[in-house]
Design a protein around this motif. Structure first.
Motif, PDB file in Angstrom:
ATOM      1  N   GLU A  35      73.637  31.047 -23.127  1.00 23.14           N
ATOM      2  CA  GLU A  35      73.732  31.300 -23.983  1.00 23.14           C
ATOM      3  C   GLU A  35      73.717  29.833 -25.613  1.00 23.14           C
ATOM      4  O   GLU A  35      74.730  29.998 -26.067  1.00 23.14           O
ATOM      5  CB  GLU A  35      74.717  30.439 -23.115  1.00 23.14           C
ATOM      6  CG  GLU A  35      76.270  31.314 -22.458  1.00 23.14           C
ATOM      7  CD  GLU A  35      77.263  32.113 -22.938  1.00 23.14           C
ATOM      8  OE1 GLU A  35      77.617  32.267 -23.504  1.00 23.14           O
ATOM      9  OE2 GLU A  35      75.607  33.391 -23.115  1.00 23.14           O
ATOM     10  N   LEU A  36      73.260  28.476 -25.028  1.00 24.90           N
ATOM     11  CA  LEU A  36      72.522  27.347 -25.263  1.00 24.90           C
ATOM     12  C   LEU A  36      71.946  28.797 -26.929  1.00 24.90           C
ATOM     13  O   LEU A  36      72.193  28.229 -28.414  1.00 24.90           O
ATOM     14  CB  LEU A  36      71.614  27.200 -25.623  1.00 24.90           C
ATOM     15  CG  LEU A  36      72.186  25.819 -24.373  1.00 24.90           C
ATOM     16  CD1 LEU A  36      71.554  24.948 -23.518  1.00 24.90           C
ATOM     17  CD2 LEU A  36      73.304  25.348 -25.799  1.00 24.90           C
ATOM     18  N   CYS A  37      71.200  29.732 -26.892  1.00 27.83           N
ATOM     19  CA  CYS A  37      70.575  30.634 -28.132  1.00 27.83           C
ATOM     20  C   CYS A  37      71.370  30.970 -29.031  1.00 27.83           C
ATOM     21  O   CYS A  37      71.052  31.518 -30.317  1.00 27.83           O
ATOM     22  CB  CYS A  37      69.680  31.496 -27.210  1.00 27.83           C
ATOM     23  SG  CYS A  37      70.419  32.920 -26.756  1.00 27.83           S
ATOM     24  N   LYS A  38      72.554  31.062 -28.654  1.00 24.43           N
ATOM     25  CA  LYS A  38      73.244  31.548 -29.404  1.00 24.43           C
ATOM     26  C   LYS A  38      74.166  31.335 -30.813  1.00 24.43           C
ATOM     27  O   LYS A  38      74.390  30.784 -32.184  1.00 24.43           O
ATOM     28  CB  LYS A  38      75.064  32.519 -28.851  1.00 24.43           C
ATOM     29  CG  LYS A  38      75.483  32.751 -28.136  1.00 24.43           C
ATOM     30  CD  LYS A  38      76.456  32.601 -27.148  1.00 24.43           C
ATOM     31  CE  LYS A  38      77.539  31.882 -26.888  1.00 24.43           C
ATOM     32  NZ  LYS A  38      78.727  32.502 -26.459  1.00 24.43           N
ATOM     33  N   HIS A  39      74.040  29.232 -30.666  1.00 23.40           N
ATOM     34  CA  HIS A  39      73.968  28.540 -31.974  1.00 23.40           C
ATOM     35  C   HIS A  39      72.572  27.888 -32.204  1.00 23.40           C
ATOM     36  O   HIS A  39      73.077  26.745 -33.317  1.00 23.40           O
ATOM     37  CB  HIS A  39      75.104  27.329 -31.617  1.00 23.40           C
ATOM     38  CG  HIS A  39      76.649  28.095 -30.834  1.00 23.40           C
ATOM     39  ND1 HIS A  39      77.144  29.160 -32.160  1.00 23.40           N
ATOM     40  CD2 HIS A  39      76.976  28.044 -29.470  1.00 23.40           C
ATOM     41  CE1 HIS A  39      78.014  29.621 -31.264  1.00 23.40           C
ATOM     42  NE2 HIS A  39      78.260  29.241 -29.334  1.00 23.40           N
ATOM     43  N   HIS A  40      71.745  27.677 -31.308  1.00 26.04           N
ATOM     44  CA  HIS A  40      70.472  27.241 -31.883  1.00 26.04           C
ATOM     45  C   HIS A  40      69.556  27.820 -31.499  1.00 26.04           C
ATOM     46  O   HIS A  40      69.437  29.494 -31.307  1.00 26.04           O
ATOM     47  CB  HIS A  40      70.279  26.220 -30.214  1.00 26.04           C
ATOM     48  CG  HIS A  40      71.348  24.830 -30.569  1.00 26.04           C
ATOM     49  ND1 HIS A  40      71.583  24.142 -31.082  1.00 26.04           N
ATOM     50  CD2 HIS A  40      72.603  24.722 -29.568  1.00 26.04           C
ATOM     51  CE1 HIS A  40      73.065  23.395 -30.792  1.00 26.04           C
ATOM     52  NE2 HIS A  40      73.389  23.754 -29.816  1.00 26.04           N
ATOM     53  N   SER A  41      68.267  27.801 -32.504  1.00 26.21           N
ATOM     54  CA  SER A  41      66.997  28.258 -32.473  1.00 26.21           C
ATOM     55  C   SER A  41      66.506  28.346 -31.616  1.00 26.21           C
ATOM     56  O   SER A  41      66.424  27.635 -29.961  1.00 26.21           O
ATOM     57  CB  SER A  41      66.009  27.534 -33.669  1.00 26.21           C
ATOM     58  OG  SER A  41      64.417  27.691 -32.922  1.00 26.21           O
ATOM     59  N   ALA A  42      66.431  30.105 -31.232  1.00 28.59           N
ATOM     60  CA  ALA A  42      65.414  30.137 -30.042  1.00 28.59           C
ATOM     61  C   ALA A  42      64.111  30.102 -29.267  1.00 28.59           C
ATOM     62  O   ALA A  42      63.758  29.100 -27.890  1.00 28.59           O
ATOM     63  CB  ALA A  42      65.553  31.516 -29.534  1.00 28.59           C
ATOM     64  N   PHE A  43      63.717  29.444 -30.877  1.00 30.88           N
ATOM     65  CA  PHE A  43      62.180  29.431 -29.912  1.00 30.88           C
ATOM     66  C   PHE A  43      61.582  27.566 -29.943  1.00 30.88           C
ATOM     67  O   PHE A  43      61.351  27.448 -29.573  1.00 30.88           O
ATOM     68  CB  PHE A  43      61.796  29.523 -31.627  1.00 30.88           C
ATOM     69  CG  PHE A  43      59.597  30.001 -31.281  1.00 30.88           C
ATOM     70  CD1 PHE A  43      59.315  30.022 -30.460  1.00 30.88           C
ATOM     71  CD2 PHE A  43      59.145  27.644 -32.255  1.00 30.88           C
ATOM     72  CE1 PHE A  43      58.095  30.531 -30.482  1.00 30.88           C
ATOM     73  CE2 PHE A  43      57.925  28.442 -32.197  1.00 30.88           C
ATOM     74  CZ  PHE A  43      57.369  29.575 -31.300  1.00 30.88           C
ATOM     75  N   ARG A  44      63.079  26.813 -30.287  1.00 26.03           N
ATOM     76  CA  ARG A  44      63.427  25.056 -30.012  1.00 26.03           C
ATOM     77  C   ARG A  44      63.044  25.756 -28.824  1.00 26.03           C
ATOM     78  O   ARG A  44      62.955  24.372 -28.284  1.00 26.03           O
ATOM     79  CB  ARG A  44      64.262  24.753 -31.343  1.00 26.03           C
ATOM     80  CG  ARG A  44      63.711  24.154 -32.533  1.00 26.03           C
ATOM     81  CD  ARG A  44      62.485  23.306 -32.635  1.00 26.03           C
ATOM     82  NE  ARG A  44      62.448  23.302 -34.292  1.00 26.03           N
ATOM     83  CZ  ARG A  44      61.212  23.397 -34.806  1.00 26.03           C
ATOM     84  NH1 ARG A  44      60.623  24.374 -34.259  1.00 26.03           N
ATOM     85  NH2 ARG A  44      61.391  23.250 -36.155  1.00 26.03           N
TER      86      ARG A  44
END
Length: 497
Positions: A35-44
Protein backbone atom coordinates in the motif's frame (compact mmCIF):
# COMPACT_ATOMS: atom_id res chain seq x y z
CA UNK A 1 21.74 -23.27 14.46
CA UNK A 2 22.28 -25.91 17.08
CA UNK A 3 25.04 -23.84 18.76
CA UNK A 4 22.61 -20.91 19.15
CA UNK A 5 20.03 -23.24 20.67
CA UNK A 6 22.63 -24.50 23.11
CA UNK A 7 23.96 -21.06 24.12
CA UNK A 8 20.48 -19.81 25.00
CA UNK A 9 19.30 -23.17 26.36
CA UNK A 10 16.33 -23.13 23.99
CA UNK A 11 13.99 -26.09 23.87
CA UNK A 12 12.58 -27.34 20.58
CA UNK A 13 9.39 -25.28 20.94
CA UNK A 14 11.33 -22.05 21.47
CA UNK A 15 13.63 -22.89 18.59
CA UNK A 16 10.59 -23.40 16.37
CA UNK A 17 9.21 -20.00 17.35
CA UNK A 18 12.24 -18.33 15.75
CA UNK A 19 10.90 -19.37 12.34
CA UNK A 20 7.36 -18.39 13.31
CA UNK A 21 8.51 -14.91 14.40
CA UNK A 22 10.06 -14.34 10.97
CA UNK A 23 6.83 -15.37 9.29
CA UNK A 24 4.73 -13.08 11.50
CA UNK A 25 6.83 -10.07 10.51
CA UNK A 26 6.70 -11.05 6.85
CA UNK A 27 2.94 -11.52 6.70
CA UNK A 28 2.09 -8.35 8.60
CA UNK A 29 4.46 -6.08 6.68
CA UNK A 30 3.86 -7.34 3.12
CA UNK A 31 0.44 -5.65 2.66
CA UNK A 32 1.77 -2.49 4.32
CA UNK A 33 4.63 -2.17 1.83
CA UNK A 34 2.24 -2.89 -1.04
CA UNK A 35 0.00 0.00 0.00
CA UNK A 36 2.86 2.41 0.75
CA UNK A 37 4.28 2.02 -2.75
CA UNK A 38 1.13 3.64 -4.15
CA UNK A 39 2.39 7.01 -2.93
CA UNK A 40 6.13 6.52 -2.39
CA UNK A 41 9.10 5.34 -4.41
CA UNK A 42 9.07 1.55 -4.38
CA UNK A 43 12.86 1.50 -4.72
CA UNK A 44 13.19 3.67 -1.62
CA UNK A 45 10.80 1.35 0.22
CA UNK A 46 12.99 -1.61 -0.72
CA UNK A 47 15.88 0.41 0.72
CA UNK A 48 13.99 0.89 3.98
CA UNK A 49 13.13 -2.80 4.01
CA UNK A 50 16.71 -3.81 3.37
CA UNK A 51 17.89 -1.40 6.05
CA UNK A 52 15.43 -2.91 8.52
CA UNK A 53 16.60 -6.39 7.56
CA UNK A 54 20.26 -5.39 8.04
CA UNK A 55 19.68 -3.81 11.45
CA UNK A 56 17.57 -6.77 12.58
CA UNK A 57 20.24 -9.23 11.44
CA UNK A 58 22.83 -7.23 13.37
CA UNK A 59 20.47 -7.36 16.35
CA UNK A 60 20.35 -11.16 16.09
CA UNK A 61 24.11 -11.18 16.33
CA UNK A 62 24.15 -9.17 19.57
CA UNK A 63 20.94 -10.56 21.10
CA UNK A 64 21.08 -11.32 24.81
CA UNK A 65 18.40 -13.98 25.07
CA UNK A 66 15.33 -15.63 23.63
CA UNK A 67 13.01 -12.60 23.61
CA UNK A 68 15.47 -10.18 22.03
CA UNK A 69 16.22 -12.82 19.39
CA UNK A 70 12.49 -13.31 18.71
CA UNK A 71 12.00 -9.56 18.26
CA UNK A 72 14.93 -9.28 15.87
CA UNK A 73 13.75 -12.28 13.87
CA UNK A 74 10.35 -10.63 13.49
CA UNK A 75 11.95 -7.49 12.05
CA UNK A 76 14.03 -9.63 9.69
CA UNK A 77 10.67 -10.76 8.32
CA UNK A 78 9.54 -7.12 8.04
CA UNK A 79 12.59 -6.34 5.93
CA UNK A 80 12.01 -9.40 3.77
CA UNK A 81 8.43 -8.24 3.14
CA UNK A 82 9.62 -5.31 1.03
CA UNK A 83 11.09 -7.72 -1.50
CA UNK A 84 8.07 -10.02 -1.44
CA UNK A 85 5.72 -7.14 -2.27
CA UNK A 86 7.84 -5.01 -4.61
CA UNK A 87 10.61 -7.01 -6.34
CA UNK A 88 8.40 -8.90 -8.80
CA UNK A 89 6.53 -5.74 -9.94
CA UNK A 90 9.90 -4.09 -10.58
CA UNK A 91 10.90 -7.00 -12.79
CA UNK A 92 7.57 -6.74 -14.57
CA UNK A 93 8.17 -3.03 -15.26
CA UNK A 94 11.75 -3.26 -16.50
CA UNK A 95 12.31 -6.70 -18.03
CA UNK A 96 12.13 -6.99 -21.84
CA UNK A 97 8.56 -7.81 -22.83
CA UNK A 98 9.37 -11.13 -24.48
CA UNK A 99 11.70 -12.32 -21.70
CA UNK A 100 9.83 -11.44 -18.52
CA UNK A 101 9.19 -15.06 -17.58
CA UNK A 102 12.91 -15.80 -17.78
CA UNK A 103 13.64 -12.82 -15.55
CA UNK A 104 11.03 -14.02 -13.06
CA UNK A 105 12.69 -17.45 -13.14
CA UNK A 106 16.09 -15.95 -12.39
CA UNK A 107 14.62 -14.08 -9.42
CA UNK A 108 12.79 -17.10 -8.00
CA UNK A 109 15.76 -19.46 -8.33
CA UNK A 110 17.50 -17.23 -5.77
CA UNK A 111 15.28 -18.88 -3.14
CA UNK A 112 16.76 -22.41 -3.33
CA UNK A 113 20.23 -21.01 -4.00
CA UNK A 114 19.87 -18.76 -0.96
CA UNK A 115 18.80 -21.66 1.22
CA UNK A 116 21.80 -23.71 0.12
CA UNK A 117 24.23 -20.82 0.54
CA UNK A 118 22.78 -20.06 3.96
CA UNK A 119 23.31 -23.60 5.20
CA UNK A 120 26.89 -23.67 3.92
CA UNK A 121 27.77 -20.15 5.09
CA UNK A 122 26.14 -20.56 8.50
CA UNK A 123 27.80 -23.88 9.14
CA UNK A 124 31.29 -22.76 8.11
CA UNK A 125 31.29 -19.37 9.84
CA UNK A 126 29.61 -20.63 13.00
CA UNK A 127 32.14 -23.44 13.27
CA UNK A 128 35.10 -21.10 12.78
CA UNK A 129 33.99 -17.85 14.45
CA UNK A 130 30.77 -18.62 16.30
CA UNK A 131 27.11 -18.09 15.45
CA UNK A 132 27.14 -14.38 16.35
CA UNK A 133 29.81 -13.72 13.72
CA UNK A 134 27.61 -15.30 11.06
CA UNK A 135 24.89 -12.70 11.69
CA UNK A 136 27.26 -9.76 12.09
CA UNK A 137 29.22 -10.45 8.89
CA UNK A 138 25.99 -10.90 6.94
CA UNK A 139 24.69 -7.54 8.19
CA UNK A 140 27.95 -5.79 7.27
CA UNK A 141 27.92 -7.20 3.75
CA UNK A 142 24.42 -5.78 3.15
CA UNK A 143 25.28 -2.18 4.12
CA UNK A 144 26.54 -1.15 0.62
CA UNK A 145 23.29 -2.42 -0.93
CA UNK A 146 21.25 -0.33 1.51
CA UNK A 147 23.32 2.74 0.62
CA UNK A 148 22.81 2.01 -3.08
CA UNK A 149 19.02 1.96 -2.67
CA UNK A 150 19.06 5.43 -1.09
CA UNK A 151 21.69 6.98 -3.37
CA UNK A 152 20.13 5.79 -6.62
CA UNK A 153 17.35 7.52 -8.53
CA UNK A 154 14.02 6.94 -6.73
CA UNK A 155 12.33 4.60 -9.20
CA UNK A 156 8.56 4.27 -9.10
CA UNK A 157 6.32 1.42 -10.15
CA UNK A 158 3.78 1.88 -12.90
CA UNK A 159 0.53 3.03 -11.32
CA UNK A 160 2.09 4.69 -8.26
CA UNK A 161 1.95 8.41 -7.50
CA UNK A 162 5.42 9.95 -7.84
CA UNK A 163 4.67 13.09 -5.87
CA UNK A 164 3.57 11.17 -2.77
CA UNK A 165 0.41 11.62 -0.72
CA UNK A 166 -1.24 15.03 -0.69
CA UNK A 167 0.03 16.76 2.51
CA UNK A 168 -2.94 19.15 2.40
CA UNK A 169 -5.42 16.30 2.64
CA UNK A 170 -4.01 13.61 4.95
CA UNK A 171 -6.06 10.45 5.23
CA UNK A 172 -7.35 9.13 8.51
CA UNK A 173 -6.72 5.58 9.62
CA UNK A 174 -10.33 4.76 8.77
CA UNK A 175 -9.91 6.08 5.23
CA UNK A 176 -6.65 4.20 4.77
CA UNK A 177 -8.27 0.98 6.00
CA UNK A 178 -11.27 1.49 3.72
CA UNK A 179 -8.97 2.11 0.74
CA UNK A 180 -6.98 -1.04 1.52
CA UNK A 181 -10.17 -3.12 1.79
CA UNK A 182 -11.42 -1.69 -1.49
CA UNK A 183 -8.17 -2.52 -3.27
CA UNK A 184 -8.20 -6.05 -1.81
CA UNK A 185 -11.74 -6.60 -3.11
CA UNK A 186 -10.66 -5.42 -6.55
CA UNK A 187 -7.79 -7.89 -6.61
CA UNK A 188 -10.01 -10.78 -5.50
CA UNK A 189 -12.60 -9.92 -8.16
CA UNK A 190 -10.29 -11.07 -10.95
CA UNK A 191 -11.11 -14.71 -11.63
CA UNK A 192 -7.70 -15.70 -13.05
CA UNK A 193 -5.91 -14.28 -10.00
CA UNK A 194 -8.38 -16.00 -7.66
CA UNK A 195 -7.91 -19.37 -9.38
CA UNK A 196 -4.14 -18.95 -9.23
CA UNK A 197 -4.18 -18.07 -5.53
CA UNK A 198 -6.44 -21.04 -4.66
CA UNK A 199 -4.30 -23.52 -6.59
CA UNK A 200 -1.09 -22.04 -5.22
CA UNK A 201 -2.33 -22.55 -1.65
CA UNK A 202 -2.77 -26.29 -2.32
CA UNK A 203 0.64 -26.50 -4.00
CA UNK A 204 2.37 -24.70 -1.12
CA UNK A 205 0.67 -26.94 1.44
CA UNK A 206 2.26 -29.96 -0.24
CA UNK A 207 5.72 -28.45 -0.61
CA UNK A 208 5.62 -27.31 3.01
CA UNK A 209 5.09 -30.93 4.06
CA UNK A 210 7.92 -32.14 1.83
CA UNK A 211 10.29 -29.57 3.33
CA UNK A 212 9.29 -30.30 6.93
CA UNK A 213 8.65 -34.06 6.94
CA UNK A 214 10.47 -35.25 3.80
CA UNK A 215 13.90 -35.95 5.32
CA UNK A 216 12.41 -37.72 8.34
CA UNK A 217 10.06 -39.78 6.17
CA UNK A 218 12.91 -40.86 3.89
CA UNK A 219 15.12 -41.70 6.87
CA UNK A 220 12.45 -43.89 8.49
CA UNK A 221 11.19 -45.55 5.33
CA UNK A 222 14.69 -46.67 4.35
CA UNK A 223 16.28 -46.94 7.80
CA UNK A 224 18.94 -44.33 7.06
CA UNK A 225 21.44 -43.27 9.71
CA UNK A 226 22.75 -39.87 10.73
CA UNK A 227 22.10 -36.71 8.72
CA UNK A 228 22.39 -38.32 5.28
CA UNK A 229 18.68 -37.99 4.54
CA UNK A 230 18.73 -34.26 5.36
CA UNK A 231 21.71 -33.69 3.07
CA UNK A 232 20.23 -35.68 0.21
CA UNK A 233 16.81 -34.02 0.42
CA UNK A 234 18.41 -30.59 0.74
CA UNK A 235 20.66 -31.17 -2.25
CA UNK A 236 17.81 -32.49 -4.40
CA UNK A 237 15.62 -29.51 -3.48
CA UNK A 238 18.33 -26.99 -4.37
CA UNK A 239 19.23 -28.61 -7.70
CA UNK A 240 15.66 -29.21 -8.83
CA UNK A 241 14.66 -25.74 -7.59
CA UNK A 242 17.31 -24.04 -9.70
CA UNK A 243 16.78 -26.01 -12.91
CA UNK A 244 13.01 -26.24 -12.49
CA UNK A 245 12.60 -22.50 -11.94
CA UNK A 246 14.80 -21.64 -14.93
CA UNK A 247 13.15 -24.28 -17.11
CA UNK A 248 9.65 -23.05 -16.36
CA UNK A 249 10.54 -19.45 -17.22
CA UNK A 250 12.29 -20.39 -20.44
CA UNK A 251 9.40 -22.65 -21.43
CA UNK A 252 6.86 -19.88 -20.93
CA UNK A 253 8.91 -17.49 -23.07
CA UNK A 254 9.27 -20.23 -25.67
CA UNK A 255 5.57 -21.02 -25.89
CA UNK A 256 4.53 -17.38 -25.79
CA UNK A 257 4.11 -15.57 -22.49
CA UNK A 258 0.33 -15.41 -22.34
CA UNK A 259 -1.83 -15.88 -19.27
CA UNK A 260 -3.32 -19.01 -20.77
CA UNK A 261 0.07 -20.58 -21.36
CA UNK A 262 1.30 -19.64 -17.88
CA UNK A 263 -1.70 -21.37 -16.30
CA UNK A 264 -1.25 -24.35 -18.60
CA UNK A 265 2.37 -24.81 -17.53
CA UNK A 266 1.36 -24.55 -13.86
CA UNK A 267 -1.38 -27.14 -14.30
CA UNK A 268 0.84 -29.63 -16.12
CA UNK A 269 3.65 -29.00 -13.61
CA UNK A 270 1.38 -30.08 -10.76
CA UNK A 271 -0.02 -33.14 -12.55
CA UNK A 272 3.31 -34.44 -13.87
CA UNK A 273 4.94 -33.82 -10.50
CA UNK A 274 2.12 -35.69 -8.77
CA UNK A 275 2.67 -38.80 -10.88
CA UNK A 276 6.36 -39.02 -10.00
CA UNK A 277 6.07 -38.25 -6.30
CA UNK A 278 3.31 -40.87 -5.95
CA UNK A 279 5.55 -43.39 -7.71
CA UNK A 280 8.37 -42.52 -5.33
CA UNK A 281 6.23 -43.07 -2.22
CA UNK A 282 4.11 -46.02 -3.34
CA UNK A 283 6.28 -47.98 -5.77
CA UNK A 284 9.97 -47.43 -4.99
CA UNK A 285 11.53 -50.00 -2.66
CA UNK A 286 15.12 -48.74 -2.67
CA UNK A 287 16.29 -45.31 -1.64
CA UNK A 288 18.09 -44.74 -4.96
CA UNK A 289 14.91 -45.32 -6.96
CA UNK A 290 12.88 -43.31 -4.46
CA UNK A 291 15.10 -40.23 -4.59
CA UNK A 292 15.38 -40.39 -8.40
CA UNK A 293 11.59 -40.43 -8.84
CA UNK A 294 11.12 -37.80 -6.16
CA UNK A 295 13.72 -35.54 -7.82
CA UNK A 296 11.91 -35.76 -11.17
CA UNK A 297 8.67 -34.91 -9.41
CA UNK A 298 10.19 -31.90 -7.65
CA UNK A 299 11.79 -30.73 -10.90
CA UNK A 300 8.36 -30.70 -12.52
CA UNK A 301 6.78 -28.97 -9.53
CA UNK A 302 9.38 -26.19 -9.43
CA UNK A 303 8.77 -25.39 -13.10
CA UNK A 304 5.68 -23.40 -12.11
CA UNK A 305 7.59 -20.83 -10.03
CA UNK A 306 8.10 -18.28 -12.81
CA UNK A 307 4.72 -18.83 -14.54
CA UNK A 308 2.79 -18.46 -11.28
CA UNK A 309 4.62 -15.20 -10.58
CA UNK A 310 3.72 -13.99 -14.06
CA UNK A 311 0.05 -14.79 -13.50
CA UNK A 312 0.10 -12.72 -10.32
CA UNK A 313 1.56 -9.80 -12.26
CA UNK A 314 -0.54 -9.86 -15.41
CA UNK A 315 -3.99 -10.83 -14.16
CA UNK A 316 -4.60 -7.58 -12.21
CA UNK A 317 -4.21 -3.88 -13.09
CA UNK A 318 -0.62 -2.66 -12.82
CA UNK A 319 -1.33 -0.45 -9.81
CA UNK A 320 -2.66 -3.42 -7.84
CA UNK A 321 0.27 -5.78 -8.49
CA UNK A 322 2.13 -5.26 -5.17
CA UNK A 323 -1.04 -5.85 -3.17
CA UNK A 324 -1.93 -8.89 -5.31
CA UNK A 325 1.50 -10.42 -4.63
CA UNK A 326 1.22 -9.65 -0.91
CA UNK A 327 -2.23 -11.23 -0.71
CA UNK A 328 -0.91 -14.36 -2.41
CA UNK A 329 2.02 -14.51 0.02
CA UNK A 330 -0.20 -14.19 3.08
CA UNK A 331 -2.68 -16.76 1.73
CA UNK A 332 -0.21 -19.48 0.76
CA UNK A 333 1.45 -19.34 4.17
CA UNK A 334 -1.57 -18.96 6.44
CA UNK A 335 -3.62 -21.52 4.54
CA UNK A 336 -0.82 -23.60 3.00
CA UNK A 337 2.53 -24.46 4.54
CA UNK A 338 1.73 -23.26 8.08
CA UNK A 339 -1.16 -25.68 8.83
CA UNK A 340 -0.15 -28.58 6.56
CA UNK A 341 2.89 -29.99 8.48
CA UNK A 342 1.06 -30.37 11.82
CA UNK A 343 -1.98 -31.84 10.05
CA UNK A 344 0.18 -34.45 8.32
CA UNK A 345 1.94 -35.09 11.63
CA UNK A 346 -1.46 -35.82 13.21
CA UNK A 347 -2.39 -38.10 10.30
CA UNK A 348 0.88 -40.01 10.59
CA UNK A 349 0.38 -40.43 14.34
CA UNK A 350 -3.05 -41.93 13.70
CA UNK A 351 -1.78 -44.23 10.95
CA UNK A 352 1.11 -45.64 12.99
CA UNK A 353 -0.89 -46.13 16.20
CA UNK A 354 -0.60 -49.64 17.66
CA UNK A 355 1.70 -50.81 14.86
CA UNK A 356 5.18 -52.29 15.29
CA UNK A 357 8.03 -49.84 14.55
CA UNK A 358 8.89 -51.19 11.10
CA UNK A 359 5.27 -51.09 9.95
CA UNK A 360 4.74 -47.70 11.55
CA UNK A 361 7.67 -46.24 9.63
CA UNK A 362 6.20 -47.44 6.34
CA UNK A 363 3.01 -45.50 7.05
CA UNK A 364 4.88 -42.42 5.90
CA UNK A 365 4.27 -43.70 2.37
CA UNK A 366 0.54 -43.39 2.99
CA UNK A 367 0.51 -40.03 4.74
CA UNK A 368 2.85 -38.40 2.21
CA UNK A 369 0.82 -39.81 -0.68
CA UNK A 370 -2.43 -38.50 0.78
CA UNK A 371 -1.14 -34.94 1.11
CA UNK A 372 0.36 -35.17 -2.38
CA UNK A 373 -3.13 -35.66 -3.82
CA UNK A 374 -3.70 -31.94 -3.25
CA UNK A 375 -1.51 -31.47 -6.33
CA UNK A 376 -4.28 -33.07 -8.40
CA UNK A 377 -6.76 -30.40 -7.37
CA UNK A 378 -4.15 -27.68 -7.79
CA UNK A 379 -3.39 -28.85 -11.31
CA UNK A 380 -7.06 -29.02 -12.27
CA UNK A 381 -7.70 -25.50 -10.96
CA UNK A 382 -4.78 -24.18 -13.01
CA UNK A 383 -6.05 -25.96 -16.12
CA UNK A 384 -9.50 -24.45 -15.64
CA UNK A 385 -7.85 -21.06 -15.20
CA UNK A 386 -5.96 -21.55 -18.48
CA UNK A 387 -9.33 -21.77 -20.22
CA UNK A 388 -10.70 -18.73 -18.41
CA UNK A 389 -7.53 -16.78 -19.22
CA UNK A 390 -8.26 -16.98 -22.93
CA UNK A 391 -11.20 -14.66 -22.37
CA UNK A 392 -9.76 -12.62 -19.49
CA UNK A 393 -7.89 -9.35 -19.62
CA UNK A 394 -4.11 -9.32 -19.69
CA UNK A 395 -3.13 -6.09 -17.92
CA UNK A 396 0.26 -5.65 -19.47
CA UNK A 397 0.65 -2.53 -21.53
CA UNK A 398 -0.45 -2.81 -25.16
CA UNK A 399 3.05 -2.13 -26.45
CA UNK A 400 4.41 -5.05 -24.40
CA UNK A 401 1.72 -7.38 -25.69
CA UNK A 402 2.41 -6.13 -29.20
CA UNK A 403 6.13 -6.86 -28.81
CA UNK A 404 5.48 -10.42 -27.68
CA UNK A 405 2.95 -10.91 -30.46
CA UNK A 406 5.22 -9.44 -33.14
CA UNK A 407 8.18 -11.65 -32.26
CA UNK A 408 5.89 -14.68 -32.05
CA UNK A 409 4.44 -13.93 -35.47
CA UNK A 410 7.91 -13.52 -36.96
CA UNK A 411 9.02 -16.86 -35.54
CA UNK A 412 5.77 -18.43 -36.71
CA UNK A 413 6.35 -17.20 -40.23
CA UNK A 414 9.79 -18.84 -40.24
CA UNK A 415 8.49 -22.16 -38.90
CA UNK A 416 5.28 -22.21 -40.90
CA UNK A 417 6.75 -20.87 -44.10
CA UNK A 418 3.85 -18.46 -44.49
CA UNK A 419 1.18 -21.15 -44.21
CA UNK A 420 -2.06 -20.72 -42.27
CA UNK A 421 -2.13 -20.80 -38.50
CA UNK A 422 -3.52 -23.55 -36.35
CA UNK A 423 -3.79 -24.47 -32.68
CA UNK A 424 -3.91 -20.85 -31.52
CA UNK A 425 -3.44 -19.55 -28.04
CA UNK A 426 -5.30 -16.44 -26.96
CA UNK A 427 -3.59 -13.48 -25.43
CA UNK A 428 -7.08 -12.40 -24.58
CA UNK A 429 -10.24 -12.18 -26.59
CA UNK A 430 -11.41 -9.04 -24.87
CA UNK A 431 -11.12 -5.86 -26.84
CA UNK A 432 -9.59 -4.21 -23.80
CA UNK A 433 -9.21 -4.38 -20.07
CA UNK A 434 -11.22 -2.18 -17.74
CA UNK A 435 -9.94 1.37 -17.71
CA UNK A 436 -7.94 2.85 -14.87
CA UNK A 437 -9.39 6.26 -14.13
CA UNK A 438 -7.03 8.99 -13.10
CA UNK A 439 -7.66 12.30 -11.39
CA UNK A 440 -8.13 14.88 -14.13
CA UNK A 441 -6.80 12.58 -16.82
CA UNK A 442 -8.37 10.42 -19.44
CA UNK A 443 -8.51 6.73 -18.68
CA UNK A 444 -5.71 4.33 -19.48
CA UNK A 445 -6.41 0.82 -20.56
CA UNK A 446 -3.93 -1.98 -20.03
CA UNK A 447 -5.58 -3.76 -22.88
CA UNK A 448 -5.34 -7.38 -23.70
CA UNK A 449 -4.37 -6.84 -27.29
CA UNK A 450 -7.82 -6.68 -28.93
CA UNK A 451 -8.16 -10.36 -29.17
CA UNK A 452 -4.74 -11.04 -30.68
CA UNK A 453 -4.02 -14.71 -31.08
CA UNK A 454 -0.67 -16.42 -30.94
CA UNK A 455 -0.38 -19.62 -32.92
CA UNK A 456 1.60 -22.55 -31.60
CA UNK A 457 3.98 -22.15 -34.49
CA UNK A 458 4.21 -18.41 -33.98
CA UNK A 459 4.91 -18.81 -30.32
CA UNK A 460 8.16 -20.70 -30.78
CA UNK A 461 11.37 -18.79 -30.25
CA UNK A 462 9.95 -15.82 -28.36
CA UNK A 463 12.91 -15.92 -26.00
CA UNK A 464 15.21 -15.04 -28.87
CA UNK A 465 14.69 -11.32 -28.32
CA UNK A 466 17.99 -9.65 -27.52
CA UNK A 467 18.58 -7.80 -24.27
CA UNK A 468 21.04 -5.26 -25.58
CA UNK A 469 18.43 -2.52 -25.28
CA UNK A 470 17.54 -3.08 -21.64
CA UNK A 471 19.26 0.10 -20.53
CA UNK A 472 17.41 2.11 -23.18
CA UNK A 473 14.12 0.55 -22.11
CA UNK A 474 14.73 1.53 -18.50
CA UNK A 475 15.66 5.06 -19.50
CA UNK A 476 12.52 5.34 -21.58
CA UNK A 477 10.43 4.42 -18.55
CA UNK A 478 11.70 7.27 -16.38
CA UNK A 479 9.82 9.05 -15.12
CA UNK A 480 7.10 6.43 -14.94
CA UNK A 481 4.45 8.99 -14.08
CA UNK A 482 3.93 11.99 -16.34
CA UNK A 483 1.20 14.46 -15.32
CA UNK A 484 0.41 14.95 -18.99
CA UNK A 485 0.34 11.25 -19.77
CA UNK A 486 -3.07 9.61 -19.49
CA UNK A 487 -1.37 6.27 -19.05
CA UNK A 488 -0.16 7.14 -15.55
CA UNK A 489 -2.01 7.67 -12.33
CA UNK A 490 -2.91 6.61 -8.81
CA UNK A 491 -4.18 3.25 -7.80
CA UNK A 492 -6.59 4.78 -5.33
CA UNK A 493 -8.52 6.15 -8.28
CA UNK A 494 -8.33 2.92 -10.24
CA UNK A 495 -11.49 1.17 -11.23
CA UNK A 496 -10.69 -2.51 -11.52
CA UNK A 497 -12.92 -5.30 -12.60
Amino acid sequence: MSCLQGDFALNNVQDGFLATAFLVGLLIASPIFSELCKHHSAFRLIGYGMGTWTLATFGCGISLGFWSLILCRMFVGVGEASFVALAAPFIDDYAPAAQKASWFATFYLCIPVGFAAGYIYGGLVAAALGWRAAFLIEAAVMVPFVVFCFMSKPLHLTGSREQGPDPAAPKSLKEITAEFASDARKVASHSVWLHMCSAYILYTAVLGVYAFWGPKAGKLMYDMAGESADLVFGGVTVITGVFGSLGGGLLLDKLGSTLANANLICGLSNLVGLVFVLLSFLVARSFAVFIALFAIGELALFMMQAPVGAIGMWSVPAALRPLAISMVTVSIHLLGDVPSPPLVGALQTALEARKPPESANQQWRVSMSIISLLLLFSGLVFLRSSILARQAADYRKPDELAAVSAVAEQQGAKHKGGRGRSGKFHNSSQSGAPDLEHSGNSSASFASGSGRRLSIGASMGVSGVGVSGIGDQMSDKQPLLDPQDPDSGSVSDAAAQ
